[in-house]
Design an enzyme around this catalytic site. Sequence first.
Site: not given
Length: 268
Positions: A126-130
Amino acid sequence: MRERRPPHKTRERTKPTDNAAAKRVTLPRALSKLGYCSRTQAERLIAENRVAVDGRTVSDTSAWVDLATASISIDGLVIAAEVKIYLMLNKPRGLVTTRHDPEGRPTVYDCLRDFDIPHLSPVGRLDKASEGLLLFTNDTEFAQILLDPVTHVTKTYHVQIDRIMDDEDIAAMTSGLRHDGELLTATAARRLRQGDRNSWIEVELDEGRNRQIRRMLEALGAECLRLVRVAIGGLELGELPKGAVRALTEPELQALRRKTGMERTRRN
């Protein structure tokens, strides 16, 4: 006249294919499956003559071993199969999915301080903002099958958008949108709720392309405000608090294995 015998042929090493040889793997893969080290590290240990099978040193990285019967030792110490661990994390926003970050940013492993388990790796990213559901395991076979696009294990996301999504937008997500020359398609999409200026939608994917949902929304001229993964293949995040970790139950594991076909493979 003396009968001439055909010249002796060296038997070629071939990969076993029958069911009886299902536990036979190359030695580097065996060390990886046992949770001792990565395949690259295993090849180095073998080349250094530190690995023995049934008491005999093996220096051939392509050698096959039977995991069901072989006794494998490193530097004279017999290694055993590592206990398989399966965890779910409710990933908070702002953490990167890596063990060590060169920029010194907080990582998902900050949530796993109480789990001193070597080779525990995230299943996908999951990317940083997710936010939301992220699985961890030391079972490399389980992780690989769960991530394989062929198994079509769906991942479900709840996404907050900076505007109201109409029927045409929803239909476009499932029929396909082009972004940077790549066709991106959701398996399913529907509206959950909406306010005066933004809305929440539910999106299902059965593939894992980089930033796929965010890119699809960009193609629609919309901005993603929040993105939360709430389920993987029927396994739901539920009420797990933000930043908390728990072990998967046996019924949850069995359900995931059925989704991927692993349950049939194990029976065969």
